[in-house]
Design a protein around this motif. Structure first.
Motif, PDB file in Angstrom:
ATOM      1  N   ILE A   1      71.942 -65.580-103.475  1.00  0.00           N
ATOM      2  CA  ILE A   1      71.179 -65.837-102.373  1.00  0.00           C
ATOM      3  C   ILE A   1      71.715 -66.792-101.434  1.00  0.00           C
ATOM      4  O   ILE A   1      72.014 -68.024-101.780  1.00  0.00           O
ATOM      5  CB  ILE A   1      69.857 -66.320-102.710  1.00  0.00           C
ATOM      6  CG1 ILE A   1      69.111 -65.219-103.717  1.00  0.00           C
ATOM      7  CG2 ILE A   1      68.811 -66.719-101.778  1.00  0.00           C
ATOM      8  CD1 ILE A   1      67.765 -65.879-104.583  1.00  0.00           C
ATOM      9  N   GLY A   2      71.997 -66.302-100.033  1.00  0.00           N
ATOM     10  CA  GLY A   2      72.851 -67.377 -99.258  1.00  0.00           C
ATOM     11  C   GLY A   2      73.692 -66.435 -98.275  1.00  0.00           C
ATOM     12  O   GLY A   2      73.931 -65.452 -98.752  1.00  0.00           O
ATOM     13  N   SER A   3      74.203 -66.971 -97.238  1.00  0.00           N
ATOM     14  CA  SER A   3      74.988 -66.316 -96.377  1.00  0.00           C
ATOM     15  C   SER A   3      76.097 -66.994 -95.736  1.00  0.00           C
ATOM     16  O   SER A   3      76.779 -66.741 -94.683  1.00  0.00           O
ATOM     17  CB  SER A   3      74.124 -65.875 -94.927  1.00  0.00           C
ATOM     18  OG  SER A   3      73.455 -66.984 -94.511  1.00  0.00           O
ATOM     19  N   GLY A   4      76.598 -68.202 -96.573  1.00  0.00           N
ATOM     20  CA  GLY A   4      77.502 -69.197 -96.138  1.00  0.00           C
ATOM     21  C   GLY A   4      78.898 -68.643 -96.582  1.00  0.00           C
ATOM     22  O   GLY A   4      78.917 -67.628 -97.455  1.00  0.00           O
TER      23      GLY A   4
ATOM     24  N   CYS B   1      77.431 -56.940-107.506  1.00  0.00           N
ATOM     25  CA  CYS B   1      76.984 -58.175-106.994  1.00  0.00           C
ATOM     26  C   CYS B   1      76.089 -57.837-105.918  1.00  0.00           C
ATOM     27  O   CYS B   1      76.357 -57.414-104.947  1.00  0.00           O
ATOM     28  CB  CYS B   1      78.075 -59.017-106.804  1.00  0.00           C
ATOM     29  SG  CYS B   1      77.635 -60.602-106.236  1.00  0.00           S
ATOM     30  N   THR B   2      74.764 -58.342-105.884  1.00  0.00           N
ATOM     31  CA  THR B   2      73.926 -58.549-104.891  1.00  0.00           C
ATOM     32  C   THR B   2      73.962 -59.393-103.983  1.00  0.00           C
ATOM     33  O   THR B   2      73.721 -60.621-104.732  1.00  0.00           O
ATOM     34  CB  THR B   2      72.406 -57.834-105.259  1.00  0.00           C
ATOM     35  OG1 THR B   2      72.481 -56.661-106.242  1.00  0.00           O
ATOM     36  CG2 THR B   2      71.734 -57.683-104.060  1.00  0.00           C
ATOM     37  N   MET B   3      74.050 -59.589-102.737  1.00  0.00           N
ATOM     38  CA  MET B   3      74.148 -60.648-101.929  1.00  0.00           C
ATOM     39  C   MET B   3      72.960 -60.527-101.167  1.00  0.00           C
ATOM     40  O   MET B   3      72.866 -59.615-100.231  1.00  0.00           O
ATOM     41  CB  MET B   3      75.249 -60.723-101.279  1.00  0.00           C
ATOM     42  CG  MET B   3      75.572 -61.823-100.386  1.00  0.00           C
ATOM     43  SD  MET B   3      77.162 -61.975 -99.740  1.00  0.00           S
ATOM     44  CE  MET B   3      76.977 -63.491 -98.340  1.00  0.00           C
TER      45      MET B   3
ATOM     46  N   ASP C   1      71.025 -60.885-114.206  1.00  0.00           N
ATOM     47  CA  ASP C   1      71.286 -62.075-115.603  1.00  0.00           C
ATOM     48  C   ASP C   1      71.476 -63.291-115.034  1.00  0.00           C
ATOM     49  O   ASP C   1      71.115 -64.317-115.607  1.00  0.00           O
ATOM     50  CB  ASP C   1      72.465 -61.485-116.478  1.00  0.00           C
ATOM     51  CG  ASP C   1      72.186 -60.075-116.753  1.00  0.00           C
ATOM     52  OD1 ASP C   1      71.240 -59.645-117.594  1.00  0.00           O
ATOM     53  OD2 ASP C   1      73.150 -59.245-116.580  1.00  0.00           O
ATOM     54  N   VAL C   2      72.131 -63.417-113.700  1.00  0.00           N
ATOM     55  CA  VAL C   2      72.509 -64.622-113.386  1.00  0.00           C
ATOM     56  C   VAL C   2      72.298 -64.791-111.816  1.00  0.00           C
ATOM     57  O   VAL C   2      72.609 -63.745-111.298  1.00  0.00           O
ATOM     58  CB  VAL C   2      74.132 -65.042-113.386  1.00  0.00           C
ATOM     59  CG1 VAL C   2      74.281 -66.440-112.706  1.00  0.00           C
ATOM     60  CG2 VAL C   2      74.482 -64.954-114.795  1.00  0.00           C
ATOM     61  N   VAL C   3      71.534 -65.808-111.198  1.00  0.00           N
ATOM     62  CA  VAL C   3      71.374 -65.815-109.852  1.00  0.00           C
ATOM     63  C   VAL C   3      71.915 -67.123-109.404  1.00  0.00           C
ATOM     64  O   VAL C   3      71.640 -68.260-110.129  1.00  0.00           O
ATOM     65  CB  VAL C   3      69.819 -66.025-109.732  1.00  0.00           C
ATOM     66  CG1 VAL C   3      69.522 -66.339-108.159  1.00  0.00           C
ATOM     67  CG2 VAL C   3      69.218 -64.790-110.083  1.00  0.00           C
ATOM     68  N   ILE C   4      72.748 -67.153-108.262  1.00  0.00           N
ATOM     69  CA  ILE C   4      73.358 -68.217-107.908  1.00  0.00           C
ATOM     70  C   ILE C   4      72.754 -68.514-106.367  1.00  0.00           C
ATOM     71  O   ILE C   4      72.773 -67.832-105.607  1.00  0.00           O
ATOM     72  CB  ILE C   4      74.890 -67.877-107.539  1.00  0.00           C
ATOM     73  CG1 ILE C   4      75.642 -67.759-108.965  1.00  0.00           C
ATOM     74  CG2 ILE C   4      75.476 -69.231-106.775  1.00  0.00           C
ATOM     75  CD1 ILE C   4      77.048 -67.396-108.647  1.00  0.00           C
ATOM     76  N   LEU C   5      72.102 -69.876-106.402  1.00  0.00           N
ATOM     77  CA  LEU C   5      71.529 -70.235-104.840  1.00  0.00           C
ATOM     78  C   LEU C   5      72.589 -70.782-104.063  1.00  0.00           C
ATOM     79  O   LEU C   5      72.784 -72.166-104.299  1.00  0.00           O
ATOM     80  CB  LEU C   5      70.345 -71.064-105.316  1.00  0.00           C
ATOM     81  CG  LEU C   5      69.131 -70.477-105.984  1.00  0.00           C
ATOM     82  CD1 LEU C   5      68.144 -71.635-106.430  1.00  0.00           C
ATOM     83  CD2 LEU C   5      68.651 -69.555-105.182  1.00  0.00           C
ATOM     84  N   ALA C   6      73.020 -70.243-103.236  1.00  0.00           N
ATOM     85  CA  ALA C   6      73.977 -70.651-102.464  1.00  0.00           C
ATOM     86  C   ALA C   6      73.333 -70.884-101.017  1.00  0.00           C
ATOM     87  O   ALA C   6      73.438 -70.753 -99.850  1.00  0.00           O
ATOM     88  CB  ALA C   6      75.401 -69.706-101.983  1.00  0.00           C
ATOM     89  N   THR C   7      72.355 -71.916-101.153  1.00  0.00           N
ATOM     90  CA  THR C   7      71.211 -72.176 -99.969  1.00  0.00           C
ATOM     91  C   THR C   7      71.393 -73.803 -99.476  1.00  0.00           C
ATOM     92  O   THR C   7      70.459 -74.192 -98.874  1.00  0.00           O
ATOM     93  CB  THR C   7      69.854 -71.945-100.712  1.00  0.00           C
ATOM     94  OG1 THR C   7      69.773 -72.819-101.641  1.00  0.00           O
ATOM     95  CG2 THR C   7      69.570 -70.616-100.805  1.00  0.00           C
ATOM     96  N   GLY C   8      72.711 -74.069 -99.526  1.00  0.00           N
ATOM     97  CA  GLY C   8      73.044 -75.188 -99.052  1.00  0.00           C
ATOM     98  C   GLY C   8      72.736 -76.801 -99.822  1.00  0.00           C
ATOM     99  O   GLY C   8      72.069 -76.619-100.793  1.00  0.00           O
ATOM    100  N   TYR C   9      72.776 -77.710 -98.987  1.00  0.00           N
ATOM    101  CA  TYR C   9      72.584 -79.171 -99.591  1.00  0.00           C
ATOM    102  C   TYR C   9      71.906 -79.894 -98.696  1.00  0.00           C
ATOM    103  O   TYR C   9      71.874 -79.566 -97.374  1.00  0.00           O
ATOM    104  CB  TYR C   9      74.051 -79.507-100.010  1.00  0.00           C
ATOM    105  CG  TYR C   9      74.437 -78.943-101.128  1.00  0.00           C
ATOM    106  CD1 TYR C   9      74.651 -79.244-102.496  1.00  0.00           C
ATOM    107  CD2 TYR C   9      75.761 -77.763-100.651  1.00  0.00           C
ATOM    108  CE1 TYR C   9      75.119 -78.289-103.490  1.00  0.00           C
ATOM    109  CE2 TYR C   9      76.344 -77.195-101.744  1.00  0.00           C
ATOM    110  CZ  TYR C   9      75.796 -77.298-102.911  1.00  0.00           C
ATOM    111  OH  TYR C   9      76.726 -76.640-103.998  1.00  0.00           O
ATOM    112  N   LYS C  10      71.156 -80.766 -99.146  1.00  0.00           N
ATOM    113  CA  LYS C  10      70.641 -82.049 -98.515  1.00  0.00           C
ATOM    114  C   LYS C  10      71.456 -83.367 -98.080  1.00  0.00           C
ATOM    115  O   LYS C  10      71.430 -84.159 -98.735  1.00  0.00           O
ATOM    116  CB  LYS C  10      69.390 -82.526 -99.366  1.00  0.00           C
ATOM    117  CG  LYS C  10      68.394 -81.267 -99.405  1.00  0.00           C
ATOM    118  CD  LYS C  10      66.965 -81.806-100.404  1.00  0.00           C
ATOM    119  CE  LYS C  10      66.141 -80.680-100.640  1.00  0.00           C
ATOM    120  NZ  LYS C  10      65.123 -81.104-101.268  1.00  0.00           N
TER     121      LYS C  10
END
Length: 522
Positions: A210-213, A233-235, A366-375
């Motif tokens: 999940i993410g677009s960067g 892989c689903t993006m 099975d695995v989700v990677i949250l590429a949703t940035g940082y604070k």
């Protein structure tokens, strides 16, 4: 008085700060939480990732790259890490660096809040060491499991903004992460795995990103290489950004936007009336340059076929530093089905995987990677023990962290931040900021009044809002890079015009070597 300098972090900005302060006769101490230098990007990035710039654009001004191992112009991660390590060794920086030492808090003492509020000049005098206060730096030594307190008259924070505190999306309770029975992690956690652990995590697994960067597309390409079409892989992307596929398009971007003439297409902070009028007259050319690049990308990539045409202009992504370089053959993987691209507005978790708006069935994962940035702002604010300083740093929805010259907070004395502002090539920007800061520490110029600094900060923020749109908070100076460096040069007493000849000055891209040997008299 003593002039002790502490640098927090040992990424590229910290190494530059260490080098240039050492050249001015200081003896800085560098505290790094990790076990090696290079910062998060170099130590927690998947091996397939490449630098987003060419070697010529992403280099130290006085230290060249070794002979390249590949020929596509963009250095791979392992080569970049070795380059940075060689730089630190060549300039004798390693003895100043204390690894495995995490700074867990900094406290300014000796000056009350009421005294600081009465100041007209930064720190009371507008100079680096004019304040009567000092910093207490609390450091946790991981090797000895002890806490030390160090004192410093000046602190340089080089902690980065895209690491540390992941930005976890807020989800309704019935779609929370806890409902998912698989594994959820962020890109930093993934890149920290060794080769065997990473392979075990993704091989033969259904991966959803999940993410677009940049980190999202890099991990998607790596998962596709590992699993192919058997386990695609689903993006999932909410915001689509413009990505550049090769050196040819990147070169076109450089010719159109990364020279003085390119900056004449954009209004600049504090510009004169005549310049403002000239830029307004050239506005059709600015629009045309952006559309030309967009047309090139649509021609080279099947964006329309897969619904991946961004809803913003290329200029807006360029202005917010959200463009990126695509991994090799990325859309070939999309074509063969090993990467599946989806757009969404909202998503949530169920036991089997991820559910997105408009689809009845979940994306089984099975695995989700949250590429949703940082604070990054929160991470920076958390460095301070003082609630007053934390509040000064905390960003509101309508503003960004206020830093004069992208470096100095008008109301926090004896402290500089390097690495918060972004550029299309960060290393050269960090280098000239560190040169500017070293000159300031030596006392070669003073800062203007706090009111003047605040006014300048406001003008720059309005500039970013005008061109970067909703991503103004990233403090990107992608379309005002040369203008920003001109201001730093003028502060140092340097000639900002660094090239020889009219054509070169206006139409050649500016690069790191244009600022080599920068001194007050150059």
């Amino acid at each position: 008085m003593e002039r002790r300098v502490v640098i927090v972090g040992a990424g590229i900005s910290a190494l530059l700060a260490c080098k240039y302060t050492m050249e001015k006769g200081f003896n800085p101490i560098v505290f790094e939480a990790e076990s090696s230098i290079g910062g998060v990007w170099f130590n927690h990035t998947i091996k397939s990732t490449k630098v987003q710039n060419t070697r010529e654009a992403y280099r130290f001004s006085d230290f060249d790259w070794p002979s390249p191992e590949d020929d596509d112009g963009f250095p791979p991660h392992n080569e970049a890490l070795e380059y940075v390590r060689s730089y630190a060794k060549n300039f004798g920086l390693l003895p100043r660096i204390r690894l495995n030492c995490r700074v867990i808090g900094i406290q300014h003492v000796g000056v009350t809040a009421q005294e600081m509020e009465a100041w007209d000049l930064w720190g009371g005098t507008g100079t680096a060491f004019g304040s009567a206060g000092k910093w207490h730096v609390k450091v946790h030594n991981k090797e000895t499991d002890t806490v030390e307190v160090h004192q410093a008259e000046f602190i340089i924070l080089c902690i980065g903004r895209f690491s540390g505190l992941p930005n976890i999306p807020k989800l309704p309770p019935d779609q929370s992460i806890e409902r998912f029975r698989g594994k959820v992690l962020n890109p930093m956690e993934y890149s920290a795995l060794d080769d065997s652990a990473a392979a075990e995590l993704i091989e033969g697994k259904r991966i959803t990103i999940i993410g677009s960067g940049k980190s999202a597309v890099d991990i998607a390409a790596e998962c596709a290489d590992a699993n192919g079409v058997r386990h695609p892989c689903t993006m999932i992307q909410r915001t689509i950004h413009w990505f550049i596929p090769d050196l040819f398009v990147w070169g076109a971007v450089g010719c159109l936007f990364m020279n003085r003439f390119g900056e004449l297409l954009v209004h600049m902070p504090g510009e004169s009336f005549l310049r403002c009028l000239f830029v307004t007259l050239l506005s059709p050319l600015r629009w045309g340059a952006s559309k030309f690049v967009e047309s090139c990308l649509r021609w080279k990539l099947p964006l329309k076929k897969y619904g991946m045409i961004p809803d913003r202009s290329f200029l807006e992504d360029l202005s917010s530093c959200t463009i990126g370089i695509l991994p090799k053959n990325f859309y070939d993987k999309v074509e063969d089905g090993s990467i599946i691209l989806k757009r969404l507005k909202k998503f949530g978790f169920v036991e089997e995987g991820v559910i997105i708006d408009g689809e009845d069935q979940p994306i089984r994962s099975d695995v989700v990677i949250l590429a949703t940035g940082y604070k990054g702002d929160e991470k920076l604010a958390n460095m301070f023990k003082s609630p007053i300083f934390r509040e000064l740093i905390a960003r509101s929805p309508t503003s960004s962290v206020p830093l004069y010259r992208q470096t100095i907070h008008p109301h926090i004395p004896s402290l500089a931040v390097i690495g918060y502002a972004e550029s299309l090539a960060n290393l050269p920007l960090f280098e000239i900021q560190c040169q500017w800061l070293a000159e300031f520490l030596e006392g070669n110029f003073v800062l203007p009044s706090i009111k003047e600094m605040e006014k300048d900060v406001k003008v720059w923020e309005e500039h970013r809002k005008q061109y970067a749109g909703r991503n103004f908070w990233r403090s990107c100076i992608g379309v005002s890079n040369i203008w920003a460096k001109d201001q730093l040069c003028k502060d140092m007493g340097c000639n900002p015009r660094r090239k020889k000849g009219f054509f070169a000055e206006w139409f050649q891209p500016y690069g790191p070597t244009d600022y080599v040997g920068l001194t007050r008299n150059s």
